[in-house]
Each structure stands twice: as C-alpha cells, then as structure tokens.
Design a protein around this motif. Sequence first.
Motif, mmCIF file in Angstrom:
data_model
loop_
_atom_site.group_PDB
_atom_site.id
_atom_site.type_symbol
_atom_site.label_atom_id
_atom_site.label_comp_id
_atom_site.label_asym_id
_atom_site.label_seq_id
_atom_site.Cartn_x
_atom_site.Cartn_y
_atom_site.Cartn_z
ATOM 1 N N MET A 84 -5.121 2.675 -17.797
ATOM 2 C CA MET A 84 -4.497 3.671 -17.302
ATOM 3 C C MET A 84 -3.814 3.520 -16.178
ATOM 4 S SD MET A 84 -4.781 5.525 -20.126
ATOM 5 C CE MET A 84 -4.801 4.161 -21.233
ATOM 6 N N PRO A 85 -2.525 3.239 -16.160
ATOM 7 C CA PRO A 85 -1.930 2.904 -14.871
ATOM 8 C C PRO A 85 -1.484 3.872 -13.713
ATOM 9 C CG PRO A 85 -0.228 2.843 -16.632
ATOM 10 C CD PRO A 85 -1.446 2.845 -17.285
ATOM 11 N N TYR A 86 -1.761 4.848 -14.417
ATOM 12 C CA TYR A 86 -1.558 5.981 -13.252
ATOM 13 C C TYR A 86 -2.823 6.576 -12.573
ATOM 14 C CZ TYR A 86 3.164 6.312 -15.833
ATOM 15 O OH TYR A 86 4.268 6.005 -16.221
ATOM 16 N N GLU A 87 -3.845 6.358 -13.033
ATOM 17 C CA GLU A 87 -4.971 6.840 -12.486
ATOM 18 C C GLU A 87 -5.279 6.160 -11.077
ATOM 19 O OE1 GLU A 87 -8.366 5.510 -15.117
ATOM 20 O OE2 GLU A 87 -7.705 7.426 -16.577
ATOM 21 N N THR A 88 -5.770 6.900 -10.176
ATOM 22 C CA THR A 88 -6.085 6.637 -8.764
ATOM 23 C C THR A 88 -6.885 5.139 -8.631
ATOM 24 O OG1 THR A 88 -5.552 8.417 -7.905
ATOM 25 C CG2 THR A 88 -6.531 6.981 -6.509
ATOM 26 N N GLN A 89 -7.798 5.243 -9.245
ATOM 27 C CA GLN A 89 -8.856 4.195 -9.392
ATOM 28 C C GLN A 89 -8.220 2.744 -9.746
ATOM 29 O OE1 GLN A 89 -12.498 4.614 -11.224
ATOM 30 N NE2 GLN A 89 -13.481 2.670 -10.731
ATOM 31 N N THR A 90 -7.467 2.828 -10.835
ATOM 32 C CA THR A 90 -6.877 1.662 -11.313
ATOM 33 C C THR A 90 -5.742 1.252 -10.430
ATOM 34 O OG1 THR A 90 -7.216 2.615 -13.680
ATOM 35 C CG2 THR A 90 -5.322 0.894 -13.253
ATOM 36 N N VAL A 91 -4.828 2.028 -9.987
ATOM 37 C CA VAL A 91 -3.830 1.829 -8.861
ATOM 38 C C VAL A 91 -4.504 0.963 -7.837
ATOM 39 C CG1 VAL A 91 -1.987 2.435 -7.347
ATOM 40 C CG2 VAL A 91 -2.277 3.352 -9.677
ATOM 41 N N ASN B 38 0.915 -1.195 0.097
ATOM 42 C CA ASN B 38 0.001 0.162 -0.034
ATOM 43 C C ASN B 38 0.877 1.230 0.008
ATOM 44 O OD1 ASN B 38 -2.345 -1.483 -0.018
ATOM 45 N ND2 ASN B 38 -2.363 -1.459 2.284
ATOM 46 N N ASN B 39 1.775 1.184 0.754
ATOM 47 C CA ASN B 39 2.723 2.565 0.952
ATOM 48 C C ASN B 39 3.546 2.723 -0.211
ATOM 49 O OD1 ASN B 39 1.466 2.770 3.531
ATOM 50 N ND2 ASN B 39 3.095 2.751 4.810
ATOM 51 N N VAL B 40 4.058 1.761 -0.792
ATOM 52 C CA VAL B 40 5.021 1.712 -1.856
ATOM 53 C C VAL B 40 4.173 2.142 -3.171
ATOM 54 C CG1 VAL B 40 6.577 0.748 -3.266
ATOM 55 C CG2 VAL B 40 6.880 0.321 -0.904
ATOM 56 N N MET B 41 3.099 1.727 -3.399
ATOM 57 C CA MET B 41 2.258 1.887 -4.273
ATOM 58 C C MET B 41 1.795 3.498 -4.543
ATOM 59 S SD MET B 41 2.078 -0.652 -6.730
ATOM 60 C CE MET B 41 0.648 -0.230 -7.645
ATOM 61 N N LYS B 42 1.495 3.930 -3.223
ATOM 62 C CA LYS B 42 1.077 5.197 -3.012
ATOM 63 C C LYS B 42 2.158 6.070 -3.458
ATOM 64 C CE LYS B 42 -0.545 8.636 0.526
ATOM 65 N NZ LYS B 42 0.438 9.394 0.597
#
Length: 208
Positions: A175-182, A87-91
């Motif tokens: 879209m890999p940078y979109e918050t929902q996608t991540v 969670n923290n690294v992806m953020k």
Amino acid sequence: MESTKERIIEAAVHLFNTNGYSGTSIREIAKKAKVNVAHISYYFTNKAGLQEYLLAVFLEEYLSVLEQIYKKMNMLSAQECVILTVNNVMKFHRENRQLARYVYREITLDTTLVREVMTTYLMKEKYYLQLFFEKGKKNKEFQPISIPLAVMQLKSMISMPFLQAQYLAEVWHVMPYETQTVDQYQKKIIEWLEHSVFSGSGLDKIAL
C-alpha cells in the motif's frame, strides 16, 4: 469562496485519477463538488485551465521543497542535500498523494501543456538535483558516478510509489500511500544512495 474552490480541486483530482482527463466532463466535476458549472468557469475558465492549475500548483510547491534545500546548500554536505531531498520530497508527495499520482501520470503524455511543464518546472528540478550531485562529486563525497544517470534514478525512485501505485498494490501487495510503507521505502532509497552513490566519507555525521 475558498471552500468552493477547494471542493472543485478535490473533485477534479479524484475524477481525473479515476476516469482520466478526457473521460471527465466539467458537469461531472461540478456535480461531485456540489457546485455550479459557473463556479468552475469563474475560478479556472474551463477544464483545460483547471488541469493547468493542478499541474502548476503541484510542481511549484514541489520545486519550493527543492529550493529550500538549495538555499541551505552552502551549509550542508552534498550527502545531506540529497538525503533531505529524499525525505522532504517523499513527505510532500505523501501529503499530496492523489494530486501527485495524477500529475506524474499526466506528464508521461506528449501534449503541449506537458512540453511547457518540461521546459519550466522540470528543467528547474533537473538543475537543483544536478547541483547536489555535482557538489558531491567535486568534493569526493560521491563515488565516480554518471550524474545524469544518478539524477534520473533518484527521480524515478522518488516518484515510483505515486506513479505506479496500482502496480505496487496489485502485484507487490504494497500500500504505497501508507505512512509506514513510505517510511520504509525512504530508508531503502537512502540505502541505495549509501551503497551506490555516497563514498562513505561523512556518513557518520549525518543523522539518518
């Protein structure tokens, strides 16, 4: 002064991502940042110094994310440590997505700078991740797994959206940078951990 430095960094990251490090000149960076070439020399000496700065800053901040989890390791289960890592690294990656994309692509190359990065920052990353998995295996929170393989798989999954952004966009239409996608991607990584790594013990105590 700080604004000037930040503009140089933003311009360099954009151009390095677009044209590659070798295909970008100092003059192009200065033009995009709307600064004099002398400013780049003042802050970074040259293009190589700028590149080294970008890699070091990103990886130091990334390691600080892992270090904060490591400092809480005695108060957390191994499962909690690994989930916090995801969670923290992806953020952190999402908040620094363009730089993450550049750094991850750059460290796939065999250069003197990258070898130095491997022996410093990435060895520390390996150390922290191994500790989390070793604790889980020792405390029987994890299945009988290959720790090196589990570390490599987790690292690959975490970096995938930023290393392979173009592939995801063009082939999978994601879209890999979109918050929902991540956020959805993070959940998939945790599902993989639950099914392939975690033993099941203690999962009901973790707030996912």
